[in-house]
Design a protein around this motif. Structure first.
Motif, short mmCIF file in Angstrom:
data_model
loop_
_atom_site.label_atom_id
_atom_site.label_comp_id
_atom_site.label_asym_id
_atom_site.label_seq_id
_atom_site.Cartn_x
_atom_site.Cartn_y
_atom_site.Cartn_z
N HIS A 120 -10.43 4.87 -5.69
CA HIS A 120 -10.10 5.17 -7.08
C HIS A 120 -10.46 5.22 -8.00
N TYR A 129 -9.12 -3.01 -11.66
CA TYR A 129 -8.30 -2.30 -11.91
C TYR A 129 -8.10 -1.24 -11.65
N ALA A 130 -7.73 -0.32 -10.19
CA ALA A 130 -7.58 1.09 -10.04
C ALA A 130 -6.59 1.48 -9.89
N ALA A 131 -5.91 0.60 -8.65
CA ALA A 131 -5.03 1.10 -7.50
C ALA A 131 -3.71 0.45 -7.72
N ASP A 174 0.58 -1.08 0.01
CA ASP A 174 0.24 0.08 -0.31
C ASP A 174 0.85 1.50 0.00
N THR A 183 -19.14 0.05 -3.71
CA THR A 183 -17.82 -0.29 -3.72
C THR A 183 -17.75 0.60 -2.29
N ASP A 184 -15.93 0.17 -2.27
CA ASP A 184 -15.39 1.14 -1.19
C ASP A 184 -13.45 0.94 -1.83
N ASP A 185 -13.55 1.46 -2.95
CA ASP A 185 -12.49 1.43 -3.92
C ASP A 185 -12.66 3.14 -3.91
N ASP A 235 -11.56 -1.89 -16.70
CA ASP A 235 -12.22 -1.99 -16.23
C ASP A 235 -14.11 -1.71 -16.80
N ASP A 265 -7.90 3.87 3.19
CA ASP A 265 -6.67 3.91 1.38
C ASP A 265 -7.68 5.15 1.19
N SER A 302 -6.05 10.36 -7.36
CA SER A 302 -6.07 9.18 -8.96
C SER A 302 -6.48 9.19 -9.74
#
Length: 300
Positions: free
Chosen positions: A240, A267-269, A90, A236-238, A288, A163, A173
């Motif tokens: 980015h 795929y983002a991070a 991370d 989502t909890d993403d 994505d 994060d 991002s």
């Protein structure tokens, strides 16, 4: 007229014994001592000129694999690009070690996202900047959006995990927006050109190619997500995906209060593994989009 061949032991016709036969050919002139010296000086001058015109390979550190991919694409073989944060780590918590400190001291250029994205590396990056290492924080040139306060998050709430940036803080991002990714590439090229002006033509060509690839990816993403624009929410909890959702008309909400996470691989991070199709930035955006188009398709 050609003379007939002479057998071994015979003399040419018309030549008597007791006289030496002299060739009528004039000997080739031999190079003089001064000519040899002049040639050596010319070769040495050309060698020195070539050595001066050939740019040396720059040592560049990039904090993440996406920043490293952008940098390597812009620089080509003119730079040795080393990614600082290991795969799977991370960037917010990774702090590095004594080896990283040595690499920072020896680097010609360090390229980071900035905006607090590499929280664990911030002390080392700022220390390197103070001691004279050139550190480029890409977010400084990109007019970042405020995290969680853009139209994509209006249904809300925005993801707020460990994060995620603070609500209202700069969204780091940028790579999920093709236009900002292209601007970041131009910033990288400018920084490389300052360190080695001989690279200006090469980096300009590479940036043009990258912008073309990002524009093609942008068109493909728009085509894939057009049926979903304005009416689909990604749960989502993403943290980015804000730029991506804003650009392509999607909404984002964190899980909770009856909202179940959308079942989709994104795929983002970081870049995807080799063979995933997402191991380049243009490929990541397209993969994505296609995965989201399938996951959010009405009736699924």
């Amino acid at each position: 007229m050609r003379r007939p061949p002479v057998a071994p032991g015979e003399l040419p016709a018309g030549v008597r014994h007791g006289r030496r036969w002299r060739s009528t050919r004039r000997p080739s002139p031999r190079p003089t001592h001064m000519a040899v010296i002049g040639l050596a000086l010319l070769v040495a001058t050309v060698a020195v000129s070539c050595a001066r015109s050939a740019p040396r390979t720059l040592r560049v550190l990039a904090t993440t694999d996406i920043v490293g991919w952008l940098t390597g694409t812009v620089a080509g073989p003119s730079a040795q690009v080393t990614v600082v944060v290991p795969a799977g780590a991370d960037p917010r918590t990774f702090t590095g070690d004594a080896e990283l400190a040595r690499q920072l001291d020896n680097a010609d250029l360090v390229i980071a996202v900035g905006g607090g994205f590499e929280r664990g590396l911030q002390p080392a990056l700022h220390a390197a900047r103070r001691t004279g290492t050139e550190v480029l924080f890409l977010l400084e040139d990109l007019a970042p959006e405020p995290y969680g306060r853009t139209p994509a998050y209006e249904p809300g709430p925005a993801p707020t995990g460990p994060d995620a940036p603070e609500i209202g803080a700069p969204d780091p991002s940028f790579w999920m927006d093709p236009d900002r990714a292209a601007q970041a590439a131009r910033s990288i090229a400018a920084a490389l050109d300052v360190r080695s002006p001989e690279l200006a033509v090469l980096t300009a060509v590479n940036v043009d190619r990258l912008e073309h690839d990002l524009a093609a990816a942008d068109e493909a993403v728009q085509g894939a997500l057009a049926p979903l624009a304005g009416g689909s929410t990604l749960v989502t909890d993403d943290p980015h995906l804000g730029y991506f959702a804003n650009r392509y008309g999607l909404s984002i909400a964190a899980p909770g209060e009856g909202r179940q996470p959308t079942d989709v691989v994104l795929y983002a991070a970081a870049l995807g593994p080799p063979g995933s199709g997402a191991d380049t930035l243009p490929g990541l955006l397209v993969v994505d989009a296609r995965n989201l188009a399938t996951a959010l398709r009405p009736g699924t």
